[in-house]
Each structure stands twice: as structure tokens, then as C-alpha cells.
Design a protein around this motif. Structure first.
Motif, short mmCIF file in Angstrom:
data_model
loop_
_atom_site.label_atom_id
_atom_site.label_comp_id
_atom_site.label_asym_id
_atom_site.label_seq_id
_atom_site.Cartn_x
_atom_site.Cartn_y
_atom_site.Cartn_z
N PRO A 1 0.73 -1.20 -0.12
CA PRO A 1 0.14 -0.05 0.01
C PRO A 1 0.84 1.21 -0.02
O PRO A 1 1.96 1.06 0.78
CB PRO A 1 -0.72 -0.21 1.14
N ALA A 2 0.51 2.35 -0.57
CA ALA A 2 1.05 3.64 -0.67
C ALA A 2 1.53 3.98 0.74
O ALA A 2 2.79 4.58 0.77
CB ALA A 2 0.40 4.76 -1.38
N ALA A 3 0.82 3.97 1.49
CA ALA A 3 0.98 4.50 2.92
C ALA A 3 2.36 3.71 3.73
O ALA A 3 3.07 4.39 4.31
CB ALA A 3 -0.08 4.28 4.04
N VAL A 4 2.17 2.40 3.05
CA VAL A 4 3.18 1.74 3.79
C VAL A 4 4.58 2.03 3.04
O VAL A 4 5.86 2.14 3.64
CB VAL A 4 3.00 0.11 3.86
N GLN A 5 4.50 1.98 1.90
CA GLN A 5 5.64 2.60 0.90
C GLN A 5 6.45 3.74 1.44
O GLN A 5 7.53 3.75 1.56
CB GLN A 5 5.22 2.78 -0.63
N ARG A 6 5.40 4.96 1.49
CA ARG A 6 5.90 6.09 2.01
C ARG A 6 6.57 6.05 3.39
O ARG A 6 7.41 6.71 3.57
CB ARG A 6 4.81 6.98 1.93
N ALA A 7 5.94 5.41 4.39
CA ALA A 7 6.59 5.23 5.76
C ALA A 7 7.87 4.48 5.72
O ALA A 7 8.99 4.93 6.39
CB ALA A 7 5.82 4.36 6.69
N ARG A 8 8.28 3.62 4.68
CA ARG A 8 9.26 2.81 4.65
C ARG A 8 10.44 3.68 4.04
O ARG A 8 11.82 3.74 4.50
CB ARG A 8 9.35 1.56 3.83
N VAL A 9 10.22 4.56 3.06
CA VAL A 9 11.11 5.23 2.32
C VAL A 9 11.22 6.50 3.08
O VAL A 9 12.61 6.84 3.25
CB VAL A 9 10.54 5.81 0.99
N MET A 10 10.35 7.00 3.75
CA MET A 10 10.84 8.24 4.49
C MET A 10 11.76 7.94 5.85
O MET A 10 12.23 8.63 6.53
CB MET A 10 9.66 9.06 5.06
N ALA A 11 11.60 6.79 6.15
CA ALA A 11 12.36 6.31 7.34
C ALA A 11 13.79 6.19 7.01
O ALA A 11 14.74 5.99 7.80
CB ALA A 11 11.98 4.92 7.96
N ARG A 12 14.28 6.18 5.89
CA ARG A 12 15.75 5.99 5.16
C ARG A 12 16.37 7.26 5.68
O ARG A 12 15.88 8.38 5.44
CB ARG A 12 15.85 5.77 3.73
N PRO A 13 17.51 7.16 6.07
CA PRO A 13 18.39 8.32 6.43
C PRO A 13 18.61 9.26 5.22
O PRO A 13 19.02 8.83 4.24
CB PRO A 13 20.02 7.71 6.80
N GLY A 14 18.51 10.56 5.42
CA GLY A 14 18.71 11.50 4.39
C GLY A 14 17.43 11.72 3.43
O GLY A 14 17.76 12.74 2.50
N MET A 15 16.61 10.87 3.48
CA MET A 15 15.33 11.06 2.64
C MET A 15 14.33 12.26 3.14
O MET A 15 14.30 12.57 4.11
CB MET A 15 14.53 9.54 2.53
N THR A 16 14.09 12.74 1.91
CA THR A 16 13.15 14.05 1.88
C THR A 16 12.07 13.82 1.12
O THR A 16 12.07 12.88 0.06
CB THR A 16 14.01 15.45 1.54
N ASP A 17 10.86 14.59 1.05
CA ASP A 17 9.91 14.61 0.26
C ASP A 17 10.14 14.69 -1.15
O ASP A 17 9.98 14.09 -2.05
CB ASP A 17 8.82 15.45 0.58
N GLU A 18 11.12 15.71 -1.53
CA GLU A 18 11.71 15.86 -2.73
C GLU A 18 12.34 14.70 -3.22
O GLU A 18 12.04 14.46 -4.52
CB GLU A 18 12.52 17.22 -2.63
N LYS A 19 13.46 14.29 -2.70
CA LYS A 19 13.97 12.96 -3.21
C LYS A 19 12.91 11.86 -3.48
O LYS A 19 13.13 11.25 -4.42
CB LYS A 19 14.96 12.50 -1.99
#
Length: 201
Positions: free
Chosen positions: A131-149
């Protein structure tokens, strides 16, 4: 004949974890990203340095310098792809030759499989999704990740719904590890003894 299963999925969908599940179950996996890393420390380095001077340090490609040289420049990115993609294909072909007599199924883990036409080299394609919400949570938890990236990465990838529509198999990773493992086992059971190109089992 070894059945070649392409494995792909957008960022944060659980593709790497799914590839590890296949490995744990004894299926050989060729990781295209890992192949690029090896090539950047080996055969590709002098070719890249010749085309992009100053991007190699102590015999290995400096990914930050290379990124600065090609990002945002489609023509230079195509030059880089023209160097790297054929070398990755060579490694992939060597991998398939090695495992052809050893395993009924082999997995090609290719992040941009559909985007680069890699499905033509596979007997079937498995898309890892969540699900998109799960995907976003996983990615945003990565070091240095931003919305723009995050959005810049998504812009380079085919939409998840389009990938799912073109897939022969799906693994949905949003329900946890045990569920994903059961789905992988089901796919392998489906493919057992079924060589050749198939749309479904």
C-alpha cells in the motif's frame, strides 16, 4: 531449462527483502544493482573515467562525482547507460549460464525492469508491491530521505499500478514477513516443473 523470473518493484515496496526470501529458499538471484557496484570497482571504472574524467578515485567510480556529472543531463545519462548496461547484461548472461544446470528457477532482480525493457529477457515477471502509505513510511524512514528526493525517485519509475497490471505474479509485502514468504513459496510451487514462458499457473 531454467525458468527466468524477473523481480521488480518500486522504491520501498520490499523488493530486496523478497529477493532474500528467494535466496533463503535456495533460488539463485542475480542482483543488477550489486552488479553495477562491482563494475564500478572493476571493468566499468576505466571506461567511465574516459567518458567522464575525474569521476574515478583509486580505481573505483566515485558515485557522488559521477552523479554530479550526469544527473539532470539526459544526454550524459545515456552515455553512462551505454557503458554500464551492456556490462550488466554480460554479468546477467554469465549468471544464467552458471545456474542453468543447477536450478529450475532463477531470479533476475532488476529495479527498473519494465522501464528498461528487461521483461523481454524473462519468462515471467513478479512485481513486489505494498500500500502507498506503507511504501511512504518505509522510504521516509531512510537516512537523508526527503519528500523532494522521494518524489524525484518515483518520477523515474513506472507507476505501481501499471507494474501490477503487467505482472504475471505479485507479492504484497504490506502484510508482514510470514505472508510474503508464503506468497513466494506459492509462486515457486506454481513454477515447479513448468519450464518455458507462461502468463500464469
Amino acid at each position: 531449462m531454467t525458468f527466468v523470473l524477473g523481480l521488480t518493484g518500486s522504491i520501498g515496496m520490499g523488493k530486496s527483502a523478497t529477493a532474500d526470501l528467494f535466496r533463503r529458499l535456495g533460488v539463485p538471484v542475480h542482483d543488477a544493482d550489486a552488479a553495477v557496484h562491482r563494475l564500478y570497482r572493476g571493468r566499468a571504472a576505466p571506461l567511465i573515467e574516459k567518458t567522464f574524467p575525474g569521476t574515478v578515485t583509486e580505481g573505483a567510480v566515485d558515485r557522488a562525482k559521477l552523479g554530479a556529472a550526469v544527473l539532470g543531463d539526459p544526454a550524459r545519462m545515456k552515455q553512462l547507460e551505454a557503458i554500464v548496461h551492456p556490462l550488466v547484461r554480460e554479468e546477467e548472461e554469465a549468471f544464467l549460464r552458471r545456474v542453468s544446470a543447477l536450478s529450475p528457477v532463477a531470479v533476475l532482480d532488476i529495479p527498473l525492469l519494465f522501464e528498461t525493457g528487461g521483461e523481454t529477457r524473462c519468462d515471467a515477471v513478479l512485481v513486489v508491491t505494498a500500500p502507498a502509505a506503507v511504501q511512504r513510511a518505509r522510504v521516509m524512514a531512510r537516512p537523508g530521505m526527503t519528500d523532494e528526493k522521494f518524489h524525484a525517485i518515483l518520477a523515474k519509475q513506472m507507476r505501481d499500478e501499471d507494474k501490477r497490471a503487467r505482472a504475471h505474479f505479485l507479492v504484497e509485502t504490506g502484510r508482514g514477513f510470514s505472508s510474503a514468504e508464503a506468497q513466494v513459496r506459492s509462486i515457486l510451487a506454481c513454477l515447479a516443473g513448468r519450464p518455458g514462458r507462461r502468463s500464469h499457473c
